[in-house]
Scaffold this motif. Structure first.
Motif, mmCIF file in Angstrom:
data_model
loop_
_atom_site.group_PDB
_atom_site.id
_atom_site.type_symbol
_atom_site.label_atom_id
_atom_site.label_comp_id
_atom_site.label_asym_id
_atom_site.label_seq_id
_atom_site.Cartn_x
_atom_site.Cartn_y
_atom_site.Cartn_z
ATOM 1 N N VAL A 83 0.841 -1.213 0.000
ATOM 2 C CA VAL A 83 0.000 0.000 0.000
ATOM 3 C C VAL A 83 0.870 1.256 0.000
ATOM 4 O O VAL A 83 1.995 1.256 0.512
ATOM 5 C CB VAL A 83 -0.966 0.056 1.217
ATOM 6 N N LEU A 84 0.304 2.305 -0.560
ATOM 7 C CA LEU A 84 0.963 3.609 -0.558
ATOM 8 C C LEU A 84 1.097 4.108 0.885
ATOM 9 O O LEU A 84 0.227 3.836 1.712
ATOM 10 C CB LEU A 84 0.067 4.569 -1.344
ATOM 11 N N ILE A 85 2.160 4.832 1.157
ATOM 12 C CA ILE A 85 2.291 5.456 2.474
ATOM 13 C C ILE A 85 1.396 6.702 2.500
ATOM 14 O O ILE A 85 1.538 7.571 1.645
ATOM 15 C CB ILE A 85 3.758 5.855 2.736
ATOM 16 N N PRO A 86 0.446 6.764 3.428
ATOM 17 C CA PRO A 86 -0.419 7.955 3.481
ATOM 18 C C PRO A 86 0.406 9.238 3.589
ATOM 19 O O PRO A 86 1.385 9.290 4.327
ATOM 20 C CB PRO A 86 -1.247 7.718 4.750
ATOM 21 N N ARG A 87 -0.027 10.267 2.833
ATOM 22 C CA ARG A 87 0.717 11.524 2.748
ATOM 23 C C ARG A 87 0.010 12.650 3.512
ATOM 24 O O ARG A 87 -1.210 12.620 3.678
ATOM 25 C CB ARG A 87 0.820 11.977 1.292
ATOM 26 N N PHE A 88 0.798 13.675 3.842
ATOM 27 C CA PHE A 88 0.211 14.866 4.482
ATOM 28 C C PHE A 88 -0.874 15.490 3.611
ATOM 29 O O PHE A 88 -1.899 15.947 4.110
ATOM 30 C CB PHE A 88 1.281 15.925 4.744
ATOM 31 N N GLU A 89 -0.629 15.518 2.290
ATOM 32 C CA GLU A 89 -1.610 16.168 1.401
ATOM 33 C C GLU A 89 -2.969 15.474 1.503
ATOM 34 O O GLU A 89 -4.011 16.105 1.345
ATOM 35 C CB GLU A 89 -1.171 16.102 -0.073
ATOM 36 N N THR A 90 -2.923 14.174 1.740
ATOM 37 C CA THR A 90 -4.182 13.432 1.812
ATOM 38 C C THR A 90 -4.920 13.759 3.118
ATOM 39 O O THR A 90 -6.148 13.710 3.171
ATOM 40 C CB THR A 90 -3.908 11.926 1.627
HETATM 41 N N1 GLN Z 1 0.974 11.865 -3.780
HETATM 42 C C1 GLN Z 1 1.679 10.702 -4.198
HETATM 43 C C2 GLN Z 1 3.097 11.068 -4.569
HETATM 44 O O1 GLN Z 1 3.354 12.172 -4.927
HETATM 45 C C3 GLN Z 1 1.009 10.072 -5.371
HETATM 46 C C4 GLN Z 1 -0.243 9.450 -4.953
HETATM 47 C C5 GLN Z 1 -1.075 9.044 -6.084
HETATM 48 O O2 GLN Z 1 -0.661 8.797 -7.221
HETATM 49 N N2 GLN Z 1 -2.288 8.973 -5.766
HETATM 50 O O3 GLN Z 1 3.974 10.252 -4.478
#
Ligand code: GLN
Length: 272
Positions: A83-90
């Motif tokens: 899974v993607l690491i949750p980001r601050f932007e999210t």
């Molecule tokens: N925000 C992620 C990044 O820049 C990308 C996430 C996405 O593709 N939804 O790595």
């Protein structure tokens, strides 16, 4: 070795904050406790583990994968390489979405999170919005496994479904939210992201726009009459996504927001 010796050892290789993160995780202390117990001896197995973790971080593995979890919106989400690491932007996407929901949806809301990954968006919304019914969808069995564990750990009642976006989804929802893969296949991204995080969650065809069109072209069947669609978007995609929205919807309000670094990062499409 003592905690103090381990801190000194770690600092030779990593930033101090990384050393504290690894050690407090390993010993189950918070940072302040670490300082209170500097003279405590650490058992050998944990010393070995600490050194292995340092090596992984030095080898450019994201510290969130090494720790196995990340804080998102005040909650701890387990993560691994599927899974993607949750980001601050999210977190910002979730923050504004909660704002919209509180403003426009006083009654019970049904929410679907498309491409939920670790479940960070859907589970946080479930925790924060009383009177919400939340469904989380992903195409990856691995992601669904992690997300449902996270929901259990956080005491959030969520429906999980395996689907490629809305393909297998029959019900109607008030809120569709998604942070889909949106990086163009030819974009050069940071090595630490490219070499560790799932490409399935990062890259999309059609200059990264593929999933916005896939969702927007099929979602009418899944929308209640009163609805909000909330997307995280890549920088420089705002205009193009607005064009796609206008292709499929006529009487909606479209608003975009920038993230804290001043980049166009979110689009909200609603009819309330
Ligand atoms: N925000 C992620 C990044 O820049 C990308 C996430 C996405 O593709 N939804 O790595």
């Amino acid at each position: 070795m003592t905690i103090e010796e381990l801190i000194c050892y770690g600092k030779k290789y990593l930033h101090t904050n990384e050393v504290y993160m690894l050690l407090s995780h390993l010993l189950n202390y918070d940072n302040l406790e670490l300082l209170n117990y500097l003279d405590n001896r650490v058992e050998n197995a944990k010393v070995v583990k600490f050194k292995e973790m340092i090596e992984k971080v030095m080898n450019k593995e994201p510290i969130q994968y090494v720790l196995g979890n990340v804080n998102f919106y005040g909650y701890t989400f387990n993560v691994n390489k599927s899974v993607l690491i949750p980001r601050f932007e999210t977190e910002e996407l979730v923050f504004y979405t909660i704002d919209y929901i509180n403003k426009f949806f006083k009654e019970e809301v049904s929410i679907i999170d498309l491409g939920c990954g670790s479940g960070n968006i859907g589970i946080t919304l479930k925790k924060k919005i009383k009177n919400s019914k939340v469904t989380c969808v992903d195409i990856s069995d691995e992601a669904l496994k992690i997300a449902s564990n996270n929901a259990n750990n956080l005491g959030a009642e969520i429906t999980f479904l395996k689907s490629d976006m809305l393909d297998n989804i029959k019900n109607k929802y008030n809120i569709i939210i998604s942070n889909p893969p949106y990086i163009s296949r030819d974009e050069d991204i940071e090595d630490i992201v490219k070499n560790n995080e799932p490409h399935l969650a990062l890259f999309a065809d059609n200059d990264g726009l593929y999933f916005y069109e896939k969702i927007l072209s099929t979602c009418k069947k899944n929308l209640q009459s009163k609805f909000l669609i909330a997307f995280e978007i890549g920088m420089n995609q705002r205009e193009k996504i607005i064009n796609i929205v206008n292709k499929y919807f006529s009487d909606v309000i479209i608003e975009s927001k920038k993230d804290l670094s001043g980049k166009d990062r979110m689009i909200f499409i609603y009819h309330v």
